[in-house]
Design a protein around this motif. Structure first.
Motif, short mmCIF file in Angstrom:
data_model
loop_
_atom_site.label_atom_id
_atom_site.label_comp_id
_atom_site.label_asym_id
_atom_site.label_seq_id
_atom_site.Cartn_x
_atom_site.Cartn_y
_atom_site.Cartn_z
N ASP A 16 0.80 -1.31 -0.24
CA ASP A 16 0.16 0.03 -0.04
C ASP A 16 0.83 1.29 -0.03
OD1 ASP A 16 -2.31 -1.44 0.18
OD2 ASP A 16 -2.62 -1.28 1.99
N ARG A 19 2.43 1.52 -3.31
CA ARG A 19 1.40 1.95 -4.49
C ARG A 19 1.24 3.50 -4.33
NH1 ARG A 19 -2.46 -0.98 -2.99
NH2 ARG A 19 -1.34 -2.76 -3.83
N TYR A 20 1.09 3.94 -3.16
CA TYR A 20 0.90 5.56 -2.78
C TYR A 20 1.73 6.37 -3.11
CZ TYR A 20 -0.89 9.83 -0.47
OH TYR A 20 -1.21 10.99 -0.01
N GLU A 23 2.25 6.58 -6.97
CA GLU A 23 1.32 7.24 -7.37
C GLU A 23 1.80 8.98 -7.27
OE1 GLU A 23 -3.12 8.40 -5.92
OE2 GLU A 23 -2.85 6.38 -6.27
N GLN A 24 2.09 9.34 -6.05
CA GLN A 24 2.65 10.58 -5.75
C GLN A 24 4.02 11.09 -6.82
OE1 GLN A 24 0.64 12.73 -4.18
NE2 GLN A 24 -0.44 11.05 -4.18
N ASP A 38 0.70 15.36 0.18
CA ASP A 38 0.51 14.10 -0.25
C ASP A 38 1.91 13.39 -0.58
OD1 ASP A 38 -2.40 14.16 -0.10
OD2 ASP A 38 -2.70 14.50 -2.23
N LYS A 41 3.37 13.03 2.97
CA LYS A 41 2.63 12.05 3.51
C LYS A 41 3.24 10.75 2.86
CE LYS A 41 -1.90 9.72 4.22
NZ LYS A 41 -3.41 9.73 3.82
N ALA A 42 3.56 10.41 1.65
CA ALA A 42 3.91 9.40 0.73
C ALA A 42 5.34 8.96 1.61
CB ALA A 42 4.32 9.19 -0.66
N GLU A 45 5.03 7.54 5.09
CA GLU A 45 4.45 5.99 5.16
C GLU A 45 5.61 5.33 4.79
OE1 GLU A 45 0.81 5.65 2.67
OE2 GLU A 45 -0.41 7.10 4.05
#
Length: 87
Positions: A16, A19-20, A23-24, A38, A41-42, A45
Protein backbone atom coordinates in the motif's frame (compact mmCIF):
# COMPACT_ATOMS: atom_id res chain seq x y z
CA UNK A 1 9.15 -16.38 14.66
CA UNK A 2 6.72 -13.86 13.22
CA UNK A 3 3.25 -15.18 12.60
CA UNK A 4 1.99 -15.65 9.09
CA UNK A 5 -0.80 -13.16 9.71
CA UNK A 6 1.57 -10.47 10.98
CA UNK A 7 3.84 -10.98 7.96
CA UNK A 8 0.88 -10.80 5.58
CA UNK A 9 -0.36 -7.62 7.23
CA UNK A 10 3.08 -6.04 7.01
CA UNK A 11 3.50 -7.05 3.37
CA UNK A 12 0.11 -5.50 2.62
CA UNK A 13 1.19 -2.33 4.42
CA UNK A 14 4.36 -2.28 2.31
CA UNK A 15 2.47 -2.74 -0.93
CA UNK A 16 0.00 0.00 0.00
CA UNK A 17 2.80 2.42 0.92
CA UNK A 18 4.67 1.64 -2.30
CA UNK A 19 1.54 2.03 -4.42
CA UNK A 20 0.70 5.39 -2.82
CA UNK A 21 4.28 6.66 -3.14
CA UNK A 22 4.48 5.59 -6.78
CA UNK A 23 1.23 7.41 -7.45
CA UNK A 24 2.59 10.58 -5.84
CA UNK A 25 5.87 10.22 -7.74
CA UNK A 26 3.98 9.89 -11.01
CA UNK A 27 1.72 12.85 -10.23
CA UNK A 28 4.65 15.08 -9.31
CA UNK A 29 6.50 14.20 -12.50
CA UNK A 30 3.46 15.09 -14.60
CA UNK A 31 2.71 18.39 -12.92
CA UNK A 32 4.93 21.37 -12.39
CA UNK A 33 3.20 21.97 -9.07
CA UNK A 34 2.07 19.08 -6.97
CA UNK A 35 0.43 18.57 -3.63
CA UNK A 36 3.28 18.83 -1.12
CA UNK A 37 1.12 17.37 1.64
CA UNK A 38 0.46 14.13 -0.25
CA UNK A 39 4.07 13.91 -1.36
CA UNK A 40 5.28 14.36 2.22
CA UNK A 41 2.68 11.87 3.43
CA UNK A 42 4.00 9.32 0.93
CA UNK A 43 7.54 9.77 2.21
CA UNK A 44 6.34 9.49 5.80
CA UNK A 45 4.43 6.27 5.06
CA UNK A 46 7.48 4.76 3.38
CA UNK A 47 9.64 5.60 6.38
CA UNK A 48 7.07 4.32 8.85
CA UNK A 49 6.76 1.07 6.91
CA UNK A 50 10.54 0.78 6.74
CA UNK A 51 10.69 1.05 10.54
CA UNK A 52 7.95 -1.57 10.90
CA UNK A 53 9.98 -3.94 8.73
CA UNK A 54 13.02 -3.42 10.93
CA UNK A 55 10.95 -4.29 14.02
CA UNK A 56 9.43 -7.36 12.40
CA UNK A 57 12.83 -8.62 11.28
CA UNK A 58 13.79 -9.10 14.92
CA UNK A 59 11.12 -11.80 15.25
CA UNK A 60 11.32 -13.34 11.78
CA UNK A 61 12.86 -16.59 10.70
CA UNK A 62 15.49 -16.62 7.96
CA UNK A 63 13.00 -16.97 5.11
CA UNK A 64 10.87 -14.14 6.48
CA UNK A 65 13.95 -11.95 7.01
CA UNK A 66 14.90 -12.47 3.38
CA UNK A 67 11.42 -11.42 2.27
CA UNK A 68 11.57 -8.39 4.56
CA UNK A 69 15.01 -7.44 3.26
CA UNK A 70 13.78 -7.49 -0.34
CA UNK A 71 10.81 -5.32 0.60
CA UNK A 72 13.09 -2.95 2.51
CA UNK A 73 15.23 -2.50 -0.61
CA UNK A 74 12.14 -1.61 -2.65
CA UNK A 75 11.10 0.94 -0.05
CA UNK A 76 14.57 2.49 0.05
CA UNK A 77 14.74 2.78 -3.72
CA UNK A 78 11.37 4.50 -3.86
CA UNK A 79 12.30 6.82 -0.98
CA UNK A 80 15.47 7.80 -2.81
CA UNK A 81 13.57 8.47 -6.03
CA UNK A 82 11.04 10.65 -4.22
CA UNK A 83 13.76 12.62 -2.43
CA UNK A 84 15.77 13.16 -5.60
CA UNK A 85 12.71 14.28 -7.57
CA UNK A 86 11.71 16.68 -4.77
CA UNK A 87 14.82 18.77 -5.37
Amino acid sequence: MATRESMENLMQQCEDAIRYAQEQYKQSSLQEHYNNDDYTKALFELEETYQDIAKMAQFANSQQRDQLHRMRLQLQELQNNLIIQDR
